[in-house]
Write an enzyme that holds these catalytic residues in place. Structure first.
Site, PDB file in Angstrom:
ATOM      1  N   CYS A   2       0.689  -1.536  -0.090  1.00 36.48           N
ATOM      2  CA  CYS A   2       0.016   0.001   0.005  1.00 36.48           C
ATOM      3  C   CYS A   2       0.747   1.527   0.056  1.00 36.48           C
ATOM      4  CB  CYS A   2      -0.857  -0.083   1.192  1.00 36.48           C
ATOM      5  SG  CYS A   2      -0.149  -0.139   2.795  1.00 36.48           S
ATOM      6  N   ASP A  22      -7.730   5.435  -1.168  1.00 34.89           N
ATOM      7  CA  ASP A  22      -7.268   4.140  -0.877  1.00 34.89           C
ATOM      8  C   ASP A  22      -6.741   3.213  -1.609  1.00 34.89           C
ATOM      9  OD1 ASP A  22      -6.935   1.868   0.837  1.00 34.89           O
ATOM     10  OD2 ASP A  22      -8.852   2.084   1.802  1.00 34.89           O
ATOM     11  N   HIS A  59      -5.747   0.140  -1.200  1.00 37.88           N
ATOM     12  CA  HIS A  59      -5.911  -1.329  -0.814  1.00 37.88           C
ATOM     13  C   HIS A  59      -6.829  -2.020  -1.792  1.00 37.88           C
ATOM     14  CE1 HIS A  59      -4.267   0.442   2.686  1.00 37.88           C
ATOM     15  NE2 HIS A  59      -3.771  -0.776   2.944  1.00 37.88           N
TER      16      HIS A  59
END
Length: 249
Positions: A74, A204, A206
């Protein structure tokens, strides 16, 4: 570490080449979703102050180049997103072919700089905001300001939020955020403050799967406004803020 063991571990890391050659990997990254926060409504109807990043970028996320980096990549993906912003918006770079470095290039650069031992490349070791500052300076000559926030409601609502407002107003570049208990890297692309608290615009990294349009990413919550109070109040946080005021278009 035993050399045979190191070789075996490197063979187990899927760098994306097993499923695609370099040309196919480039095609994947060229098809990444752009500026995925645009069109998202403000979280507050009567906000006191909202500050957003400025310019265009590509959204990098788990597996976007064919490499399965779930669980450790990440920070690398957030760096790549920030690097794409620098490539698109900084005067000295926008007309040059300076793509964001891939995961292995990031690892090799950290070894070359002396920040990591040779065993770091290749590996599945995660990286954070400090390494992000080194990488952006190494590849793009962009210095970064690192801000440490001790955690807790008051520190997050005041120190972090005020720093972010100042940063977006002056520099306009995306910010990387990470912590200790909350060690999931996230991109911060805006901050909105109202009478009952503040929200962060989180991109994000992810997400793992096929490329999605920005509206679908927003619908699924991968790009969303998050209340500052929803962050882990027992975690400290670090912010990596690229200092691009004199470089951006």
């Amino acid at each position: 570490m035993d050399k045979k063991l190191m070789a075996a571990e490197s063979e187990e890391i899927d760098w994306g080449e097993s499923a695609a050659d370099e040309g196919k990997i480039m095609k994947r990254t060229q098809s990444l979703s752009e500026s995925v926060h645009t069109g998202l409504s403000y979280p507050l109807t009567n906000h006191v102050k909202c500050s957003l990043m400025k310019g265009d970028y590509l959204y990098f996320h788990y597996g976007c180049d064919g490499q399965d980096d779930r669980g450790w990549g990440c920070g690398y993906r957030t760096i790549q997103t920030m690097a794409s912003w620098i490539c698109n918006n900084c005067v000295a770079l926008k007309n040059k072919h300076t793509p964001p470095p891939n995961l292995l290039e990031i690892q090799q650069a950290l070894v070359t700089m002396g920040d990591k031992p040779s065993s770091f490349s290749p590996s599945r070791d995660w990286i954070g905001t400090f390494e992000a500052s080194l990488i952006l300076d190494y590849f793009y000559d962009v210095p970064c300001k690192l801000v440490h926030v001790r955690g807790g409601g008051a520190e997050l609502e005041h120190v972090a939020v005020e720093e972010l407002h100042r940063h977006f107003e002056k520099h306009g570049s995306p910010v990387m955020m990470g912590g200790d208990r909350d060690n999931s890297s996230k991109g911060i692309f805006g901050v909105c403050t109202g009478g009952d608290g503040s929200y962060l615009l989180v991109v994000d990294p992810h997400y793992y799967g096929c490329q999605l349009e920005k509206m679908e990413l927003q619908r699924r919550g991968w790009v969303a406004w998050k209340r500052v109070s929803s962050l882990d109040q027992s975690s400290f946080y670090n912010l990596c803020m690229p200092q691009t005021a004199n470089r951006a278009t």
